[in-house]
Scaffold this motif. Structure first.
Motif, PDB file in Angstrom:
ATOM      1  N   GLN A 127      -2.989   3.494  -3.678  1.00  0.00           N
ATOM      2  CA  GLN A 127      -2.675   2.805  -3.932  1.00  0.00           C
ATOM      3  C   GLN A 127      -2.534   1.308  -3.092  1.00  0.00           C
TER       4      GLN A 127
ATOM      5  N   THR B  35       1.176  -1.193   0.233  1.00  0.00           N
ATOM      6  CA  THR B  35       0.498  -0.466  -0.098  1.00  0.00           C
ATOM      7  C   THR B  35       0.430   1.124  -0.003  1.00  0.00           C
TER       8      THR B  35
ATOM      9  N   GLN C  30      -7.734   1.726  -5.905  1.00  0.00           N
ATOM     10  CA  GLN C  30      -7.046   3.221  -6.094  1.00  0.00           C
ATOM     11  C   GLN C  30      -7.957   3.868  -5.531  1.00  0.00           C
TER      12      GLN C  30
ATOM     13  N   LEU D 169      -3.725  -4.986  -8.962  1.00  0.00           N
ATOM     14  CA  LEU D 169      -4.048  -4.638  -8.555  1.00  0.00           C
ATOM     15  C   LEU D 169      -5.688  -4.069  -7.863  1.00  0.00           C
TER      16      LEU D 169
END
Length: 737
Positions: free
Chosen positions: A660, A643, A673, A670
Motif C-alpha cells: 500500500q 508505504t 495498491q 490511497l
C-alpha cells in the motif's frame, strides 16, 4: 551369505577361474593377508591392473568370478563398482580391470559428483569416465532427462538421443519437456537441441529447428504476461529468448496492447571474448489510440497523425583491456521525451534522460588515474552539455619523499557545448567554451595526543578560452585552506543480559566527534562572467558532526545495536552573508534491537522555525512465515506519503503479499495498491498480481514461473524500499533509493 570383497584381495584368495558362490561359508576375515610370503606376491599381481593408485577400482557383490588371463571380473547380485567419485550399482556386471571397462545390466545406477543416470543396461569406462546407457533417465539437479540412449561423451558432456529434457521431477510423465532427436547436455553450462519440440503434458506447443538453454542463466526462455490496465486495455507481453551463437543471445519482445496496437523489440547480449562485452536493445511501435472498449469490437482510430512512430535504441559496451584499463560506451536514441516513462517506467525512475558517451579510463603506474570522456548529444529533445572531449588526470594524496607532507593534484581539459532542447521549438541559446583546470593540494596529517589532525592548503588555476558575451580568454585563480580534526573515545560496559529477547554480550559505547574548517578565497573572476560547468565562490565555514554508537556481540559477531549521527554547519562572514549557524540540523538514527528487526530514520530540523523540513522513517521485520516493512517520507509543503508491505507464507504452497502507498497531500489518500497471490504447483509457480494506481487505473498480471528458476526477475512488482544502513561495512554511506 552376502560377502563384500575388495578386488585386490579377491584375486589372491580365489586364484584363476574360481567361482565363489553366495552360499559360501568362507569367513570374511579370510580376506586378511596372513602369510608374509603371500603378502610379498600381492604387489606383483595388483600392479598389473592398478591404473590409478589414488583411485583404485573396487568391486563388491554376492557372486564374483575372476579370470586372471583376461583380467575380467564377472559379478552378480547387489553389484557395486567404485573408482574415485564414480559409483556403479546393478544386478550383473562385467569389469575389465586392465582397461577399466564395465558392462552392467539390470537396475543400473551410475553416480558421480554432478548427477545420476539410471538405465536397463550400460557400458562405461571408469578411466575416461565415458560410456552409454540404454533406455535411461538422468538427474543432474535441477535438470532431468530421458532417452533411448544416454551417452556420456566426457565428464562435461552428455548426449540424449530420442528423448527429452526438463526441470520437472515427475518421473515418466513430466508436466512439460523439451523433446528432441538429439540433446547435448553440458552440466552447469548449457543444453543444445536440434529439431526441438516444447510439450506441455503431451501436447506440442512450439517447434524450433535449433535451441539452446543456458544453464548459467536462471531466466526462463519464454515469458508471457497477460493483464489489463486503464491506459492499455487488455494486453499480453511476451519475451522469447534465443541463443543461436555461443557468445551471443537475447530476447525478442512481441507485445500487444488493446488500445495501442502491436509493439516489438530485440534485446541482444554478446561477449566478444577479445574486445569486451555488452548489449543493445530496441523497441518500436506505431502507436494509435483505438476507440474500443473490448477486444472483439472493431477499432475506431481516435488519433492518427504522422507522429505515431515511437521507438528507442540502446547500446552499452564495456571492454576491460587489463586490470588497470577499460573502455565504456553507451548510445541512446529516443523518439520522444515520454516514451520511456510510458512503457519502461522502472527505467524512467532510475534515469529519465540517458546520455551517450565513450569513456576511456586507466590507472597509471604511479597509481594516478587518467580518463578521457567524449559525450555527444544524440537526442535533440533533451537539454544536455556535450563534452568533446573532457580529459582528467587525478593524482591521489602521496607522501613527498620522507617528509610528513602529502601532495595531490587534479588536472583537466574540457571542450563543452551547452545544447538546449529543440522541442517544442528550436532555440539559438546554445553556447560553448573550453577550459584548462589545475588543482593542487598540500596536506600535513599528524597526531596530537589523542587527536588526528589534517591541515591542508590548495590552489586552483583555470584558463577559459572565452567569457560570457566576449571572445576573450581569461585566467581565474582560487586558493583554499582548511583543517580536519577527528578523534574517538570509547568505554566498555560489563553487560551480559537478555532483555525482552534482546541479547547483550558486553556493550561498547563509541563517541566520534569530527570538526572541519574550510575556507575558499574569492576567485579572481566572478562566476557570473564565466561560461562554465561548475560555480566556485567564496566560502568560510565549519562542518561539525558527532557520532554515538553502541555495539555488542551476537553469535561472535560485532553488531551496531544503536547509532546516532548529528551534524550541523557554522558560516563565517563573507560577502552577502552574515555569520550564522545553519538553520538545518541533520539527524541519522539506526537501531537493530533484534536480528530480525531493523529501524532507521533521518531528518532535517529547522531549529529557528522549530519544525522538520524533511524526515524519513523505515522499519523492516523478517520472519519465517510473515515479513513486513513500512516507511514514511515527508517533505514540508511538497510530499507526505507512507508505504508498507506484508508477506504471508502461512499455508504450505501458498504465499500472499500486500503493498500500500498512502499520499497525505492531495485529493486522494490511497495512491497505490498491490496484491499478489502465489500458488506453488508441482514444477510451476503461478503469480496473480492485481495493481491499482490512482493515475493509471487497474492492472492485472498472470505469470507462470518455473520452480527451477527461482531467481528469475519479474519487474511488475512494486516493492517497499528496505532501510539503507550507514554503519560499519558500508564504505559508501547511504545508498540512494
Amino acid at each position: 551369505m552376502k560377502l563384500k570383497i575388495i578386488l585386490t584381495a579377491l584375486i589372491f584368495l580365489l586364484g584363476t577361474n574360481k567361482v565363489l558362490p553366495a552360499e559360501s561359508s568362507i569367513n570374511p576375515s579370510a580376506t586378511d593377508i596372513q602369510d608374509a610370503q603371500e603378502t610379498e606376491k600381492l604387489p606383483d599381481i595388483t600392479d598389473s591392473f592398478k591404473l590409478d593408485s589414488d583411485a583404485p577400482i573396487t568391486v563388491n557383490g554376492d557372486k564374483i568370478e575372476y579370470s586372471k588371463d583376461t583380467n575380467v571380473v564377472i559379478v552378480e547380485g547387489n553389484v557395486v563398482v567404485t573408482k574415485g567419485e564414480s559409483v556403479l550399482t546393478c544386478d550383473r556386471a562385467t569389469v575389465n580391470t586392465l582397461t577399466n571397462d564395465a558392462h552392467a545390466e539390470g537396475n543400473v545406477i551410475l553416480k558421480d559428483k554432478k548427477g545420476t543416470i539410471k538405465a536397463k543396461s550400460c557400458d562405461f569406462n571408469f578411466k575416461t569416465k565415458t560410456g552409454q546407457a540404454f533406455d535411461a533417465t538422468l538427474a543432474y539437479l535441477p535438470y532431468y532427462g530421458q532417452g533411448k540412449i544416454i551417452k556420456k561423451v566426457s565428464e562435461d558432456e552428455i548426449q540424449i538421443k530420442n528423448g527429452y529434457f526438463t526441470t520437472c521431477d515427475h518421473e515418466g510423465r513430466p508436466h512439460y519437456r523439451i523433446q528432441s532427436r538429439l540433446l547435448e547436455l553440458f552440466p552447469e553450462d548449457k543444453v543444445t537441441t536440434r529439431a526441438m519440440t516444447f510439450r506441455v503434458a503431451n501436447t506440442p506447443i512450439i517447434y524450433m529447428p535449433k535451441y539452446t538453454q543456458n544453464l548459467k542463466d536462471d531466466r526462463m526462455h519464454v515469458q508471457v504476461t497477460p493483464g489489463k490496465s486503464k491506459d492499455w486495455g487488455l494486453f499480453i507481453l511476451t519475451a522469447w529468448r534465443y541463443d543461436f551463437l555461443a557468445n551471443s543471445g537475447g530476447r525478442i519482445h512481441l507485445d500487444y496492447r488493446e488500445k495501442k496496437e502491436l509493439a516489438w523489440g530485440i534485446d541482444n547480449y554478446y561477449d566478444t571474448k577479445v574486445a569486451g562485452k555488452g548489449y543493445f536493445k530496441t523497441y518500436y511501435m506505431n502507436e494509435r489510440k483505438l476507440g474500443r472498449k473490448h477486444l472483439y469490437k472493431y477499432p475506431v482510430t481516435l488519433k492518427a497523425t504522422d507522429d505515431t512512430e515511437r521507438y528507442r535504441i540502446q547500446w552499452r559496451h564495456k571492454w576491460e583491456v587489463d586490470k588497470n584499463t577499460y573502455w565504456l560506451a553507451e548510445y541512446h536514441k529516443i523518439r520522444d521525451t515520454k516514451f520511456i516513462k510510458d512503457y519502461f517506467f522502472r527505467e524512467y525512475e532510475k534515469e529519465s534522460q540517458p546520455t551517450s558517451y565513450i569513456l576511456y579510463n586507466r590507472i597509471l603506474p604511479d597509481y594516478s588515474n587518467l580518463s578521457i570522456l567524449n559525450q555527444k548529444r544524440t537526442n535533440r529533445i533533451f537539454t544536455e552539455t556535450e563534452k568533446l572531449p573532457e580529459i582528467k588526470h587525478d593524482k591521489a594524496s602521496t607522501q613527498i619523499f620522507e617528509t610528513p607532507l602529502y601532495f595531490s593534484n587534479n588536472a583537466s581539459y574540457a571542450s563543452f557545448n551547452k545544447k538546449f532542447a529543440t522541442y517544442p521549438a528550436p532555440t539559438d541559446e546554445d553556447d560553448s567554451n573550453q577550459k584548462l583546470d589545475n588543482y593542487t593540494r598540500l596536506s600535513l596529517p599528524f597526531k596530537l595526543a589523542f587527536l588526528d589532525l589534517n591541515p591542508y592548503t590548495g590552489t586552483r588555476e583555470t584558463y577559459y578560452r572565452r567569457i560570457a558575451g566576449r571572445e576573450v580568454g581569461v585566467f581565474r585563480e582560487v586558493w583554499d585552506s582548511g583543517i580536519n580534526l577527528t578523534t574517538r573515545f570509547y568505554r566498555i560496559f560489563d553487560v551480559d543480559a537478555d532483555i525482552w529477547g534482546m541479547e547483550f554480550n558486553k556493550l561498547r559505547h563509541i563517541i566520534s566527534p569530527n570538526i572541519g574548517w574550510a575556507y575558499t578565497h574569492p576567485p579572481t573572476v566572478s562566476a557570473s562572467k564565466l561560461i562554465d560547468l561548475d560555480s566556485i565562490g567564496e566560502a568560510n565555514q565549519i562542518d561539525m558532526s558527532l557520532e554515538n554508537k553502541l555495539q555488542t556481540k551476537r553469535r561472535n559477531k560485532t553488531v551496531d545495536f544503536l547509532r546516532l549521527l548529528t551534524s550541523n554547519n557554522y558560516y563565517f562572514n563573507i560577502e552577502g552573508r552574515n555569520r550564522r549557524w545553519n538553520h538545518n540540523v541533520a539527524f541519522d538514527l539506526e537501531a537493530i534491537p533484534y536480528d530480525w528487526l531493523r529501524f532507521e530514520t533521518d531528518a532535517n530540523l529547522d531549529r529557528k522555525k522549530k519544525y522538520f523540513t524533511s524526515a524519513n522513517f523505515d522499519l523492516k521485520a523478517s520472519g519465517k512465515t510473515v515479513s513486513w516493512g513500512g516507511g514514511y517520507r515527508y517533505e514540508r509543503k511538497s510530499s507526505s506519503q507512507m508505504t508498507g508491505e506484508i508477506l504471508f507464507d502461512l499455508i504450505k504452497g501458498w504465499s500472499f503479499k500486500v503493498y500500500q502507498r498512502l499520499q497525505f497531500k492531495g485529493n486522494s489518500l490511497l495512491k497505490e495498491q498491490n496484491y499478489v497471490v502465489s500458488k506453488e504447483l508441482h514444477c510451476w509457480i503461478l503469480d496473480v498480481n492485481y495493481n491499482v494506481l490512482r493515475e493509471r487505473g487497474e492492472t492485472i498480471w498472470l505469470v507462470l514461473r518455473l520452480k527451477a528458476f527461482p531467481e528469475m526477475s519479474i519487474d511488475y512488482n512494486q516493492n517497499y524500499h528496505d532501510p539503507k544502513p550507514l554503519s560499519q561495512g558500508y564504505a559508501e554511506g547511504r545508498s540512494s533509493d
